[in-house]
Design an enzyme around this catalytic site. Structure first.
Site, PDB file in Angstrom:
ATOM      1  N   ASP A  36      43.393  29.541  61.914  1.00 57.42           N
ATOM      2  CA  ASP A  36      43.609  29.106  63.299  1.00 57.42           C
ATOM      3  C   ASP A  36      42.424  28.299  63.823  1.00 57.42           C
ATOM      4  O   ASP A  36      41.279  28.542  63.440  1.00 57.42           O
ATOM      5  CB  ASP A  36      43.822  30.349  64.175  1.00 57.42           C
ATOM      6  N   HIS A  53      44.216  19.554  61.233  1.00 55.43           N
ATOM      7  CA  HIS A  53      45.060  20.133  60.177  1.00 55.43           C
ATOM      8  C   HIS A  53      44.638  19.603  58.805  1.00 55.43           C
ATOM      9  O   HIS A  53      44.623  20.349  57.822  1.00 55.43           O
ATOM     10  CB  HIS A  53      46.535  19.821  60.437  1.00 55.43           C
ATOM     11  N   LEU A 147      43.993  33.708  40.558  1.00 57.68           N
ATOM     12  CA  LEU A 147      44.274  34.161  41.924  1.00 57.68           C
ATOM     13  C   LEU A 147      45.751  34.000  42.287  1.00 57.68           C
ATOM     14  O   LEU A 147      46.369  32.991  41.961  1.00 57.68           O
ATOM     15  CB  LEU A 147      43.421  33.324  42.894  1.00 57.68           C
TER      16      LEU A 147
HETATM   17  C1  FPP Z   1      46.701  26.734  63.542  1.00 57.27           C
HETATM   18  O1  FPP Z   1      45.762  25.950  64.227  1.00 57.27           O
HETATM   19  C2  FPP Z   1      47.050  26.051  62.336  1.00 57.27           C
HETATM   20  C3  FPP Z   1      48.293  25.692  61.944  1.00 57.27           C
HETATM   21  C4  FPP Z   1      49.511  25.962  62.720  1.00 57.27           C
HETATM   22  C5  FPP Z   1      48.486  24.988  60.686  1.00 57.27           C
HETATM   23  C6  FPP Z   1      47.719  25.599  59.563  1.00 57.27           C
HETATM   24  C7  FPP Z   1      47.904  24.766  58.403  1.00 57.27           C
HETATM   25  C8  FPP Z   1      46.915  24.357  57.595  1.00 57.27           C
HETATM   26  C9  FPP Z   1      45.512  24.728  57.703  1.00 57.27           C
HETATM   27  C10 FPP Z   1      47.298  23.541  56.479  1.00 57.27           C
HETATM   28  C11 FPP Z   1      47.573  24.433  55.302  1.00 57.27           C
HETATM   29  C12 FPP Z   1      48.245  23.650  54.280  1.00 57.27           C
HETATM   30  C13 FPP Z   1      48.909  24.175  53.258  1.00 57.27           C
HETATM   31  C14 FPP Z   1      49.529  23.299  52.284  1.00 57.27           C
HETATM   32  C15 FPP Z   1      49.087  25.607  53.081  1.00 57.27           C
HETATM   33  P1  FPP Z   1      46.180  25.421  65.666  1.00 57.27           P
HETATM   34  O2  FPP Z   1      46.775  24.081  65.515  1.00 57.27           O
HETATM   35  O3  FPP Z   1      47.040  26.427  66.346  1.00 57.27           O
HETATM   36  O4  FPP Z   1      44.778  25.322  66.360  1.00 57.27           O
HETATM   37  P2  FPP Z   1      44.509  25.498  67.915  1.00 57.27           P
HETATM   38  O5  FPP Z   1      44.796  26.939  68.219  1.00 57.27           O
HETATM   39  O6  FPP Z   1      43.065  25.158  68.012  1.00 57.27           O
HETATM   40  O7  FPP Z   1      45.408  24.547  68.630  1.00 57.27           O
END
Ligand code: FPP
Length: 258
Positions: A36, A53, A147
């Site tokens: 997050d 992201h 893993l």
């Molecule tokens: C939450 O941060 C993150 C997500 C909803 C997306 C997480 C995805 C990735 C890290 C990419 C992973 C990729 C693969 C292929 C598994 P947010 O956008 O809610 O952050 P915020 O709370 O600061 O808005």
């Protein structure tokens, strides 16, 4: 000393020393991770949320490498929840194309590192190309010995429990199992995680203090670790600090101290 580890200034700790100390103690077998803070990481830099992201994927790849090197067997990460469809269409589309690209390019590299990649979550609702890639990466990596990387995608803890209940209900209706034969163990076999051990440690970066419908059943006895570091900044030292914090806890599972 180690019980106070997470309270120390991160910069005061030498990474190699920290790693040695973490490796000297019992490691969790399974870590669950809520990635997050991507959006806030980008906004702080005047970048579009999508840049956060992208950086989040890079951080995930680094984390997979570190977790593998530590010798931890299972890592389950929350990539996209059943609730994330409520985000603006543009962001959802971006995330889907990011998953697609990552499954295409990075899965092969992880395969070479013997990582076994499984996607947990509802297949319905996901674009067909992603569903196809999910099957392909599982087929490609399922015999790997390294893993176990579980990616929760279109995942919701309540949805998972409902899906498991439906599976059991079908078995009861067809006479495969009697209602009184339902146990925690055979119920857990119907969850997406099936035979995976429950995570001992849940890590959530970004300062939010909740589990957001992640692994509701499996986290029953997990230790929770929250940090204000945003996911794209969550480096090896942050991970080691989380594990050290876990190692300093006393786990009683409802019993008493020995
Ligand atoms: C939450 O941060 C993150 C997500 C909803 C997306 C997480 C995805 C990735 C890290 C990419 C992973 C990729 C693969 C292929 C598994 P947010 O956008 O809610 O952050 P915020 O709370 O600061 O808005």
């Amino acid at each position: 000393m180690w019980s106070n580890l997470s309270k120390l200034n991160k910069d005061e700790l030498n990474l190699a020393e920290l790693r040695t100390n973490v490796l000297a103690k019992q490691l969790p077998e399974h870590i669950a991770l809520i990635m997050d803070g991507n959006g806030r990481w980008a906004q702080k830099r005047d970048l579009p949320r999508t840049a956060g992201h992208e950086k989040g994927v890079e951080r995930l790849k680094e984390t997979v490498k570190i977790v593998s090197e530590l010798g931890i067997n299972h890592l389950t990460v929350f990539a996209f929840s059943t609730e994330n469809w409520k985000r603006p269409e543009e962001e959802v589309n971006f995330l889907m194309s990011l998953f697609n690209r990552t499954f295409e390019s990075d899965a092969r590299e992880l395969h070479r590192e013997e990582v076994k990649i499984r996607v947990l979550g509802r297949r319905e609702g996901l674009p067909t190309d992603i569903r196809k890639k999910i099957r392909e990466i599982w087929e490609m990596t399922k015999d790997n010995q390294g893993l176990n990387l579980n990616i929760a995608l279109n995942y919701g803890g309540r949805a998972e429990i409902i899906d498991a209940v439906k599976e059991l209900a079908v078995k009861v209706k067809s006479g495969v199992i009697e209602p009184q034969e339902i146990t925690e163990a055979n119920f857990a076999q119907e969850l997406y995680t099936q035979q995976l051990p429950d995570p001992e440690l849940l890590i959530r970066p970004s300062g939010e203090l909740r589990i957001s419908n992640f692994l509701l059943w499996q986290l029953a006895y997990a230790e929770f670790y929250f940090t204000s570091t945003l996911w794209p900044d969550f480096c090896e030292k942050d991970l080691l600090l989380a594990i050290a914090d876990y190692q300093a806890r006393e786990r009683r599972f409802g019993g008493l101290k020995d």
